[in-house]
Structure formats: structure tokens, C-alpha cells
Motif scaffolding. Structure first.
Motif, PDB file in Angstrom:
ATOM      1  N   LEU A   1       1.044  -1.387  -0.021  1.00 51.04           N
ATOM      2  CA  LEU A   1       0.332   0.415  -0.226  1.00 51.04           C
ATOM      3  C   LEU A   1       0.617   1.058  -0.046  1.00 51.04           C
ATOM      4  CD1 LEU A   1      -2.734  -1.108   2.339  1.00 51.04           C
ATOM      5  CD2 LEU A   1      -3.037  -0.163  -0.171  1.00 51.04           C
ATOM      6  N   THR A   2       2.085   1.166   0.565  1.00 54.37           N
ATOM      7  CA  THR A   2       2.752   2.014   0.548  1.00 54.37           C
ATOM      8  C   THR A   2       2.828   3.261  -0.820  1.00 54.37           C
ATOM      9  OG1 THR A   2       4.581   1.170   0.789  1.00 54.37           O
ATOM     10  CG2 THR A   2       4.142   1.969   2.891  1.00 54.37           C
ATOM     11  N   ALA A   3       2.762   1.922  -1.774  1.00 59.68           N
ATOM     12  CA  ALA A   3       3.275   2.634  -3.611  1.00 59.68           C
ATOM     13  C   ALA A   3       2.059   3.712  -3.858  1.00 59.68           C
ATOM     14  CB  ALA A   3       3.336   0.902  -4.226  1.00 59.68           C
ATOM     15  N   ILE A   4       1.399   3.625  -3.267  1.00 51.86           N
ATOM     16  CA  ILE A   4       0.248   4.624  -3.355  1.00 51.86           C
ATOM     17  C   ILE A   4       0.849   5.802  -2.703  1.00 51.86           C
ATOM     18  CG2 ILE A   4      -2.310   5.684  -2.982  1.00 51.86           C
ATOM     19  CD1 ILE A   4      -3.096   2.360  -2.635  1.00 51.86           C
ATOM     20  N   PHE A   5       1.061   7.464  -3.489  1.00 48.37           N
ATOM     21  CA  PHE A   5       1.152   7.976  -2.713  1.00 48.37           C
ATOM     22  C   PHE A   5       0.378   9.287  -2.009  1.00 48.37           C
ATOM     23  CE2 PHE A   5       1.820  13.248  -3.021  1.00 48.37           C
ATOM     24  CZ  PHE A   5       3.254  13.445  -3.008  1.00 48.37           C
ATOM     25  N   GLY A   6       0.539   9.603  -0.746  1.00 50.57           N
ATOM     26  CA  GLY A   6       0.465   9.717   0.733  1.00 50.57           C
ATOM     27  C   GLY A   6      -0.111   8.653   1.581  1.00 50.57           C
ATOM     28  N   ILE A   7       0.496   7.376   0.911  1.00 52.33           N
ATOM     29  CA  ILE A   7       0.146   6.469   1.938  1.00 52.33           C
ATOM     30  C   ILE A   7       1.644   6.180   2.594  1.00 52.33           C
ATOM     31  CG2 ILE A   7      -0.862   4.487   2.912  1.00 52.33           C
ATOM     32  CD1 ILE A   7      -3.353   5.018   0.916  1.00 52.33           C
ATOM     33  N   GLY A   8       1.592   5.958   3.745  1.00 47.51           N
ATOM     34  CA  GLY A   8       3.334   5.291   4.559  1.00 47.51           C
ATOM     35  C   GLY A   8       3.058   4.284   5.310  1.00 47.51           C
TER      36      GLY A   8
ATOM     37  N   GLU B   1      -2.730  10.425  -4.363  1.00 46.64           N
ATOM     38  CA  GLU B   1      -2.140  10.233  -5.942  1.00 46.64           C
ATOM     39  C   GLU B   1      -2.630  11.916  -6.266  1.00 46.64           C
ATOM     40  OE1 GLU B   1      -0.498   8.573  -7.793  1.00 46.64           O
ATOM     41  OE2 GLU B   1      -0.489   7.363  -5.712  1.00 46.64           O
ATOM     42  N   GLY B   2      -3.341  11.864  -7.392  1.00 48.44           N
ATOM     43  CA  GLY B   2      -3.243  13.056  -7.925  1.00 48.44           C
ATOM     44  C   GLY B   2      -3.932  13.762  -6.802  1.00 48.44           C
ATOM     45  N   ASP B   3      -5.207  13.913  -6.572  1.00 48.72           N
ATOM     46  CA  ASP B   3      -5.519  14.983  -5.036  1.00 48.72           C
ATOM     47  C   ASP B   3      -4.267  15.261  -4.524  1.00 48.72           C
ATOM     48  OD1 ASP B   3      -7.840  15.051  -6.565  1.00 48.72           O
ATOM     49  OD2 ASP B   3      -8.845  13.388  -5.009  1.00 48.72           O
ATOM     50  N   LEU B   4      -3.620  15.177  -4.095  1.00 48.18           N
ATOM     51  CA  LEU B   4      -2.535  14.931  -2.828  1.00 48.18           C
ATOM     52  C   LEU B   4      -1.457  16.330  -3.697  1.00 48.18           C
ATOM     53  CD1 LEU B   4      -2.046  15.091   0.052  1.00 48.18           C
ATOM     54  CD2 LEU B   4      -0.966  12.970  -0.605  1.00 48.18           C
ATOM     55  N   ARG B   5      -1.209  15.260  -4.680  1.00 47.85           N
ATOM     56  CA  ARG B   5      -0.374  15.996  -5.870  1.00 47.85           C
ATOM     57  C   ARG B   5      -0.462  17.254  -5.772  1.00 47.85           C
ATOM     58  NH1 ARG B   5       3.331  12.487  -6.893  1.00 47.85           N
ATOM     59  NH2 ARG B   5       3.043  10.409  -7.428  1.00 47.85           N
ATOM     60  N   ARG B   6      -1.972  17.630  -6.482  1.00 50.06           N
ATOM     61  CA  ARG B   6      -2.065  19.124  -7.062  1.00 50.06           C
ATOM     62  C   ARG B   6      -2.236  19.624  -5.752  1.00 50.06           C
ATOM     63  NH1 ARG B   6      -6.983  17.636  -7.630  1.00 50.06           N
ATOM     64  NH2 ARG B   6      -6.327  16.468 -10.017  1.00 50.06           N
ATOM     65  N   THR B   7      -3.262  19.363  -4.291  1.00 55.78           N
ATOM     66  CA  THR B   7      -2.825  20.512  -3.303  1.00 55.78           C
ATOM     67  C   THR B   7      -1.077  20.857  -2.980  1.00 55.78           C
ATOM     68  OG1 THR B   7      -4.812  19.013  -2.725  1.00 55.78           O
ATOM     69  CG2 THR B   7      -3.548  20.600  -1.209  1.00 55.78           C
ATOM     70  N   VAL B   8      -0.643  19.910  -2.685  1.00 54.91           N
ATOM     71  CA  VAL B   8       0.736  20.298  -2.639  1.00 54.91           C
ATOM     72  C   VAL B   8       1.944  21.377  -3.193  1.00 54.91           C
ATOM     73  CG1 VAL B   8       3.076  19.352  -1.989  1.00 54.91           C
ATOM     74  CG2 VAL B   8       2.103  17.995  -0.976  1.00 54.91           C
ATOM     75  N   GLY B   9       1.523  21.341  -5.040  1.00 54.23           N
ATOM     76  CA  GLY B   9       1.765  21.651  -6.099  1.00 54.23           C
ATOM     77  C   GLY B   9       0.932  23.166  -5.932  1.00 54.23           C
ATOM     78  N   MET B  10      -0.403  22.859  -5.418  1.00 53.68           N
ATOM     79  CA  MET B  10      -1.033  24.912  -5.641  1.00 53.68           C
ATOM     80  C   MET B  10       0.022  25.726  -3.758  1.00 53.68           C
ATOM     81  SD  MET B  10      -4.573  23.592  -6.556  1.00 53.68           S
ATOM     82  CE  MET B  10      -4.722  25.706  -6.218  1.00 53.68           C
ATOM     83  N   ASN B  11       0.037  24.261  -2.748  1.00 52.26           N
ATOM     84  CA  ASN B  11       1.110  25.393  -1.643  1.00 52.26           C
ATOM     85  C   ASN B  11       1.697  26.186  -1.674  1.00 52.26           C
ATOM     86  OD1 ASN B  11      -1.542  24.463   0.221  1.00 52.26           O
ATOM     87  ND2 ASN B  11      -1.008  23.033   0.654  1.00 52.26           N
ATOM     88  N   ILE B  12       2.926  25.100  -2.558  1.00 53.50           N
ATOM     89  CA  ILE B  12       3.781  25.766  -3.150  1.00 53.50           C
ATOM     90  C   ILE B  12       4.063  26.994  -3.981  1.00 53.50           C
ATOM     91  CG2 ILE B  12       6.408  25.055  -4.423  1.00 53.50           C
ATOM     92  CD1 ILE B  12       6.447  22.343  -2.864  1.00 53.50           C
ATOM     93  N   LYS B  13       3.216  26.873  -4.975  1.00 52.82           N
ATOM     94  CA  LYS B  13       2.563  27.944  -5.679  1.00 52.82           C
ATOM     95  C   LYS B  13       2.361  29.551  -4.844  1.00 52.82           C
ATOM     96  CE  LYS B  13       0.419  28.741 -10.234  1.00 52.82           C
ATOM     97  NZ  LYS B  13       0.324  30.620 -10.082  1.00 52.82           N
ATOM     98  N   ARG B  14       1.759  28.940  -4.316  1.00 54.75           N
ATOM     99  CA  ARG B  14       1.131  29.617  -3.102  1.00 54.75           C
ATOM    100  C   ARG B  14       2.234  30.532  -2.474  1.00 54.75           C
ATOM    101  NH1 ARG B  14       0.195  30.375   1.659  1.00 54.75           N
ATOM    102  NH2 ARG B  14       0.719  27.825   2.080  1.00 54.75           N
ATOM    103  N   LEU B  15       3.309  30.376  -2.180  1.00 57.53           N
ATOM    104  CA  LEU B  15       3.890  30.426  -1.169  1.00 57.53           C
ATOM    105  C   LEU B  15       4.967  31.097  -2.274  1.00 57.53           C
ATOM    106  CD1 LEU B  15       5.093  27.134   0.513  1.00 57.53           C
ATOM    107  CD2 LEU B  15       4.274  29.670   1.768  1.00 57.53           C
TER     108      LEU B  15
END
Length: 122
Positions: A19-26, A67-81
Motif C-alpha cells: 500500500l505504500t506504493a500509493i502516494f500519500g500512504i506511508g 495520489e492526484g488530489d494530494l499532488r495537486r494540493t501540495v503543488g498549489m501550496n508551493i505555488k501560493r508560497l
């Protein structure tokens, strides 16, 4: 091969590792998911039934952003900064370490390969 959140889970691994192959799940989240879905610790991905895969998929969809939703959120947070022009945003913009690490030596992961400086050696 089970497909969860758009990711193919490796067949031969234990479920909590696969399951750790999924981005956002450790590892911690994967163990929590296995515990809630009543899947034994020693179970392998290829041993899962369709019902168990469905339970895992539903648990992930209702509980976590992956996955996609989390990547988008992280990217938008960085773009906001970066748009704000705050210190962290400037560090992202320049491609330097953001969290206070030294850059005099090291930091090669963020800065890229070393560039030679002409006429430096004496």
C-alpha cells in the motif's frame, strides 16, 4: 494485480508494504488501513480477495487524500508560497533547501550537480 487509487499494487509484497506504493500512504497509514479492514499482518497482496480489496479501496477513498488530489494540493501550496514572495517561496523559486539546511557544502540534491568556477584554483 489490484489497482487502488490508480496505482498497481505489487503482487508479491505484504499488504502493508504494498500500500505504500500509493502516494500519500506511508507505513503507519497502511498499517492503520489494514487494521480497520481486518486484514492479517502476514497477508500478501496476491492472497487478497476481491471483497478485501474493495474494503481497502473504500477506506482510502473516504479517509485520505492520495495520489492526484494530494499532488495537486501540495503543488498549489508551493505555488501560493512562491506567489506571496515569502522566504520559503523564494527558496522554492531558486531551487534551494527550504527548511534551514546549510548550503555552503552539501545541498546537492536541491542545487544539482556542482558547477566548476573558472580561475578558482590557486
Amino acid at each position: 494485480m489490484p489497482r487502488i487509487s490508480g496505482v498497481n499494487i505489487p503482487m508479491s509484497k505484504r499488504v502493508e508494504i504494498g500500500l505504500t506504493a500509493i502516494f500519500g500512504i506511508g507505513l503507519t497509514r497502511s498499517r492503520e488501513i489494514c487494521r480497520k479492514a481486518n486484514i492479517p499482518d502476514t497477508a500478501r497482496v496476491h492472497q487478497l480477495t476481491d471483497d478485501e480489496v474493495l474494503r481497502i479501496r473504500e477506506l482510502i477513498e473516504e479517509s485520505f487524500q492520495v495520489e492526484g488530489d494530494l499532488r495537486r494540493t501540495v503543488g498549489m501550496n508551493i505555488k501560493r508560497l512562491m506567489d506571496l514572495g515569502c522566504y520559503r517561496g523564494l527558496r522554492h523559486r531558486k531551487g534551494l533547501p527550504v527548511r534551514g539546511q546549510r548550503t555552503h557544502t552539501n545541498a546537492r540534491t536541491r542545487k544539482g550537480p556542482a558547477k566548476a568556477i573558472a580561475g578558482k584554483k590557486k
